[in-house]
Design an enzyme around this catalytic site. Structure first.
Site, PDB file in Angstrom:
ATOM      1  N   ASN A   1       0.866  -1.190   0.000  1.00 27.58           N
ATOM      2  CA  ASN A   1       0.000   0.000   0.000  1.00 27.58           C
ATOM      3  C   ASN A   1       0.896   1.232   0.000  1.00 27.58           C
ATOM      4  OD1 ASN A   1      -1.880   1.991   0.384  1.00 27.58           O
ATOM      5  ND2 ASN A   1      -2.260   1.515   2.541  1.00 27.58           N
ATOM      6  N   TRP A   2       0.978   1.859  -1.156  1.00 32.90           N
ATOM      7  CA  TRP A   2       1.910   2.987  -1.290  1.00 32.90           C
ATOM      8  C   TRP A   2       1.337   4.291  -0.743  1.00 32.90           C
ATOM      9  CZ3 TRP A   2       4.196   2.400  -6.931  1.00 32.90           C
ATOM     10  CH2 TRP A   2       4.978   1.239  -6.980  1.00 32.90           C
ATOM     11  N   LYS A   3       0.063   4.307  -0.446  1.00 33.42           N
ATOM     12  CA  LYS A   3      -0.579   5.544   0.036  1.00 33.42           C
ATOM     13  C   LYS A   3      -0.293   6.679  -0.962  1.00 33.42           C
ATOM     14  CE  LYS A   3       0.258   3.744   4.608  1.00 33.42           C
ATOM     15  NZ  LYS A   3       0.036   3.941   6.009  1.00 33.42           N
TER      16      LYS A   3
ATOM     17  N   HIS B   1      -9.506   1.284   4.854  1.00 34.40           N
ATOM     18  CA  HIS B   1      -8.239   1.587   5.532  1.00 34.40           C
ATOM     19  C   HIS B   1      -8.503   2.648   6.609  1.00 34.40           C
ATOM     20  CE1 HIS B   1      -4.167   2.877   6.306  1.00 34.40           C
ATOM     21  NE2 HIS B   1      -3.748   1.785   5.685  1.00 34.40           N
TER      22      HIS B   1
ATOM     23  N   GLU C   1      -6.908   5.129   7.530  1.00 27.56           N
ATOM     24  CA  GLU C   1      -6.660   6.522   7.123  1.00 27.56           C
ATOM     25  C   GLU C   1      -7.864   7.091   6.378  1.00 27.56           C
ATOM     26  OE1 GLU C   1      -2.875   5.822   5.230  1.00 27.56           O
ATOM     27  OE2 GLU C   1      -2.022   5.378   7.197  1.00 27.56           O
TER      28      GLU C   1
ATOM     29  N   GLU D   1      -5.396  -4.547  10.706  1.00 31.60           N
ATOM     30  CA  GLU D   1      -4.407  -3.481  10.843  1.00 31.60           C
ATOM     31  C   GLU D   1      -4.714  -2.659  12.088  1.00 31.60           C
ATOM     32  OE1 GLU D   1      -2.431  -2.444   6.871  1.00 31.60           O
ATOM     33  OE2 GLU D   1      -4.153  -1.148   7.107  1.00 31.60           O
TER      34      GLU D   1
ATOM     35  N   GLY E   1       2.440   2.594  10.522  1.00 32.85           N
ATOM     36  CA  GLY E   1       3.410   3.669  10.307  1.00 32.85           C
ATOM     37  C   GLY E   1       4.133   4.118  11.568  1.00 32.85           C
TER      38      GLY E   1
ATOM     39  N   SER F   1       3.349  -1.742  10.419  1.00 35.82           N
ATOM     40  CA  SER F   1       4.796  -1.804  10.619  1.00 35.82           C
ATOM     41  C   SER F   1       5.360  -3.192  10.349  1.00 35.82           C
ATOM     42  CB  SER F   1       5.165  -1.316  12.024  1.00 35.82           C
ATOM     43  OG  SER F   1       4.755   0.035  12.191  1.00 35.82           O
TER      44      SER F   1
ATOM     45  N   GLY G   1       2.843  -1.107   4.229  1.00 42.52           N
ATOM     46  CA  GLY G   1       2.949   0.291   3.826  1.00 42.52           C
ATOM     47  C   GLY G   1       4.396   0.672   3.542  1.00 42.52           C
ATOM     48  N   GLY G   2       5.043   1.268   4.530  1.00 40.78           N
ATOM     49  CA  GLY G   2       6.392   1.817   4.356  1.00 40.78           C
ATOM     50  C   GLY G   2       7.377   0.852   3.723  1.00 40.78           C
TER      51      GLY G   2
HETATM   52  C1  PEP Z   1      -0.787   0.446   5.940  1.00 35.66           C
HETATM   53  O1  PEP Z   1      -0.918   1.644   5.804  1.00 35.66           O
HETATM   54  O2  PEP Z   1      -1.623  -0.306   5.440  1.00 35.66           O
HETATM   55  C2  PEP Z   1       0.366  -0.042   6.679  1.00 35.66           C
HETATM   56  C3  PEP Z   1       0.304  -1.237   7.171  1.00 35.66           C
HETATM   57  O3  PEP Z   1       1.433   0.821   6.819  1.00 35.66           O
HETATM   58  P1  PEP Z   1       2.866   0.482   7.509  1.00 35.66           P
HETATM   59  O4  PEP Z   1       3.307  -0.860   6.983  1.00 35.66           O
HETATM   60  O5  PEP Z   1       3.768   1.578   7.060  1.00 35.66           O
HETATM   61  O6  PEP Z   1       2.633   0.438   8.975  1.00 35.66           O
END
Ligand code: PEP
Length: 251
Positions: free
Chosen positions: A11-13, A99, A101, A171, A177, A211, A232-233
């Site tokens: 997930n690149w956001k 999600h 966010e 999640e 994040g 994370s 994500g990251g």
């Molecule tokens: C996400 O936004 O779906 C996510 C899991 O981000 P991160 O891996 O950066 O915590």
């Protein structure tokens, strides 16, 4: 270890333009092609980079495309929205819905998320339904109940056959994040409860997100109800994402 096929979705956001997306795909594809064929892999670029990603991935690619959201409506006067049929033009196979966010910044309700899940299924796009609790809810001891309520609200109207076609992503909001990933036994407890919520969920992929990194991914994969990751990251850099997947499935 799970008996279901693993699935990892990046997930690149709101990161990467079309040029950066093409460059990622050029680096990532050869790495992904070395991973076992049963491992599902998808990237979710921003809408504006979907065309570049689709062109760089080519048809029949080892890596699928995902979108980060979509409209619950099929067409019409919804300024700024993108319909499922528009995603299908780019061979989008998955769409992340619910999600945290989007629940927070766009105030998406469970009812809206449920409508989006149904619209995605109607368009033959697999919804990845993201659910998870805040730290406050976790500390009050209500994490399981909260997640089950989110799942029920978004999928309660689905038939058994439809419910068997979704992907769930657990999640915890406090882990996204932050670098503070959820203890794998706690993640398994939620994944187990989610799977048990409905017979149709017996064989669906349940992902962990929050994370997830190359260093901790393998631990989740040892849990019987966790089948992969929503990342994500650590999905933003080709070698990091490939290393995470390779490490997760190594055992
Ligand atoms: C996400 O936004 O779906 C996510 C899991 O981000 P991160 O891996 O950066 O915590």
């Amino acid at each position: 270890m799970t008996r279901r096929s693993p699935l990892f979705v990046g997930n690149w956001k709101m990161n990467k333009n079309a040029l950066q997306t093409r460059s990622f795909v050029e680096s990532f594809l050869p790495l992904a092609e070395n991973l076992p064929a049963n491992v599902g892999i998808a990237i979710a670029p921003p809408f504006t980079a979907l065309a570049a990603a689709a062109a760089a991935l080519r048809s029949g690619s080892r890596v699928a495309l995902a979108a980060q959201t979509m409209s619950e409506f099929s067409e019409g006067a919804y300024t700024g929205e993108i319909a499922a049929s528009m995603l299908a033009e780019f061979n989008v196979a998955y769409v992340i819905l619910g999600h945290s966010e989007r629940r927070f910044y766009q105030r998406e309700s469970d009812a809206t998320i449920g409508a989006k899940v149904r619209a995605a299924l109607d368009a033959e796009i697999t919804p990845i339904l993201a659910v998870g609790e805040s730290l406050e809810v976790r500390e009050a001891g209500n994490a399981v109940a909260h997640v089950l309520a989110q799942i029920q609200a978004a999928t309660g109207e689905l038939t058994e056959a439809q419910a068997a076609r979704i992907v769930l992503a657990y999640e915890p909001i406090w882990a996204i994040g932050t670098g503070k990933n959820c203890d794998r036994d706690r993640a398994q407890e939620i994944a187990r409860a989610a799977r048990s919520a409905r017979r149709a969920f017996a064989d669906i992929p349940i992902l962990y997100g929050g994370s997830m990194k190359p260093e901790n991914a393998a631990g989740y994969m040892e849990m019987p109800d966790i089948d992969g990751g929503l990342v994500g990251g650590a999905s933003l850099e080709a070698h990091s994402f490939a290393r995470l997947i390779a490490g997760a499935i190594a055992r």
